[in-house]
Design a protein around this motif. Structure first.
Motif, PDB file in Angstrom:
ATOM      1  N   ARG A   1      52.100  49.334  56.906  1.00 22.24           N
ATOM      2  CA  ARG A   1      52.607  48.005  57.249  1.00 22.24           C
ATOM      3  C   ARG A   1      53.860  48.178  58.103  1.00 22.24           C
ATOM      4  O   ARG A   1      54.627  49.110  57.903  1.00 22.24           O
ATOM      5  CB  ARG A   1      52.941  47.250  55.968  1.00 22.24           C
ATOM      6  N   LEU A   2      54.041  47.256  59.048  1.00 19.34           N
ATOM      7  CA  LEU A   2      55.251  47.293  59.873  1.00 19.34           C
ATOM      8  C   LEU A   2      56.463  46.904  59.024  1.00 19.34           C
ATOM      9  O   LEU A   2      56.348  46.140  58.071  1.00 19.34           O
ATOM     10  CB  LEU A   2      55.140  46.308  61.048  1.00 19.34           C
TER      11      LEU A   2
ATOM     12  N   GLN B   1      60.265  45.046  58.617  1.00 18.56           N
ATOM     13  CA  GLN B   1      60.787  43.749  59.071  1.00 18.56           C
ATOM     14  C   GLN B   1      61.328  43.805  60.498  1.00 18.56           C
ATOM     15  O   GLN B   1      61.004  42.949  61.306  1.00 18.56           O
ATOM     16  CB  GLN B   1      61.842  43.212  58.103  1.00 18.56           C
TER      17      GLN B   1
ATOM     18  N   GLN C   1      48.561  39.970  58.030  1.00 22.32           N
ATOM     19  CA  GLN C   1      49.248  40.103  59.304  1.00 22.32           C
ATOM     20  C   GLN C   1      50.308  41.210  59.189  1.00 22.32           C
ATOM     21  O   GLN C   1      50.978  41.313  58.169  1.00 22.32           O
ATOM     22  CB  GLN C   1      49.900  38.766  59.664  1.00 22.32           C
ATOM     23  N   TYR C   2      50.397  42.014  60.228  1.00 20.63           N
ATOM     24  CA  TYR C   2      51.356  43.126  60.378  1.00 20.63           C
ATOM     25  C   TYR C   2      51.025  44.356  59.541  1.00 20.63           C
ATOM     26  O   TYR C   2      51.808  45.289  59.475  1.00 20.63           O
ATOM     27  CB  TYR C   2      52.811  42.670  60.147  1.00 20.63           C
TER      28      TYR C   2
ATOM     29  N   VAL D   1      57.712  42.657  67.412  1.00 17.61           N
ATOM     30  CA  VAL D   1      56.350  42.271  67.807  1.00 17.61           C
ATOM     31  C   VAL D   1      56.317  40.782  68.143  1.00 17.61           C
ATOM     32  O   VAL D   1      55.779  40.378  69.182  1.00 17.61           O
ATOM     33  CB  VAL D   1      55.311  42.610  66.702  1.00 17.61           C
ATOM     34  N   LYS D   2      56.914  39.947  67.275  1.00 14.93           N
ATOM     35  CA  LYS D   2      56.937  38.494  67.513  1.00 14.93           C
ATOM     36  C   LYS D   2      57.643  38.179  68.822  1.00 14.93           C
ATOM     37  O   LYS D   2      57.176  37.360  69.610  1.00 14.93           O
ATOM     38  CB  LYS D   2      57.647  37.783  66.363  1.00 14.93           C
TER      39      LYS D   2
ATOM     40  N   VAL E   1      47.637  47.279  64.751  1.00 17.91           N
ATOM     41  CA  VAL E   1      48.420  46.325  63.963  1.00 17.91           C
ATOM     42  C   VAL E   1      47.665  44.998  63.921  1.00 17.91           C
ATOM     43  O   VAL E   1      47.221  44.512  64.962  1.00 17.91           O
ATOM     44  CB  VAL E   1      49.819  46.125  64.582  1.00 17.91           C
TER      45      VAL E   1
ATOM     46  N   GLU F   1      60.432  45.795  62.912  1.00 21.41           N
ATOM     47  CA  GLU F   1      59.279  45.976  63.806  1.00 21.41           C
ATOM     48  C   GLU F   1      58.520  44.653  63.964  1.00 21.41           C
ATOM     49  O   GLU F   1      58.089  44.315  65.059  1.00 21.41           O
ATOM     50  CB  GLU F   1      58.351  47.074  63.267  1.00 21.41           C
ATOM     51  N   ILE F   2      58.370  43.907  62.870  1.00 20.29           N
ATOM     52  CA  ILE F   2      57.689  42.611  62.917  1.00 20.29           C
ATOM     53  C   ILE F   2      58.446  41.670  63.846  1.00 20.29           C
ATOM     54  O   ILE F   2      57.851  40.984  64.680  1.00 20.29           O
ATOM     55  CB  ILE F   2      57.551  42.008  61.497  1.00 20.29           C
ATOM     56  N   LYS F   3      59.757  41.672  63.729  1.00 27.02           N
ATOM     57  CA  LYS F   3      60.604  40.817  64.566  1.00 27.02           C
ATOM     58  C   LYS F   3      60.405  41.149  66.046  1.00 27.02           C
ATOM     59  O   LYS F   3      60.277  40.270  66.893  1.00 27.02           O
ATOM     60  CB  LYS F   3      62.066  41.025  64.149  1.00 27.02           C
TER      61      LYS F   3
END
Length: 107
Positions: free
Chosen positions: A88-89, A91, A5-6, A97-98, A28, A93-95
């Protein structure tokens, strides 16, 4: 190919119909690792460099370019469409996206 994931993967999205995002482009991985491990399909959000600010698009810097993760075009693809893993994204960017996915699909 192990997919997480990500991760950012290069995907051949053709053939497409109508307004679907076309061509071979970075996407992604959205699906969780448990799904990615056992299924032959994977859920991705395509990326584009041609966009504007929309509530369902997340602006990121990737490969020294500004791009957008297009949450409104999430799709399930067969893993055979994946050409390679290319990044990979981060941290933050992940936040983001979520947060956008929760806002778009849950709240």
């Amino acid at each position: 190919m192990d997919l997480n994931q990500y991760q950012i993967v290069l995907v051949n999205l053709d053939p497409t119909i109508g307004s679907e995002i076309k061509k071979t482009r970075p996407c992604v991985v959205i699906s969780p690792d448990e799904m990615n491990k056992y299924l032959r399909t994977i859920v991705v959000a395509p990326m584009t460099t041609k966009s504007r600010k929309y509530p369902t698009r997340i602006e990121i810097k990737y490969n020294k370019k500004v791009g957008w993760i297009v949450i409104d075009q999430i799709r399930t693809i067969d893993k055979q469409r994946i050409i390679k893993v290319i990044g990979r994204l981060s941290q933050p960017e992940i936040k983001e996206v979520k947060s956008v996915m929760k806002e778009t699909f849950i709240d």
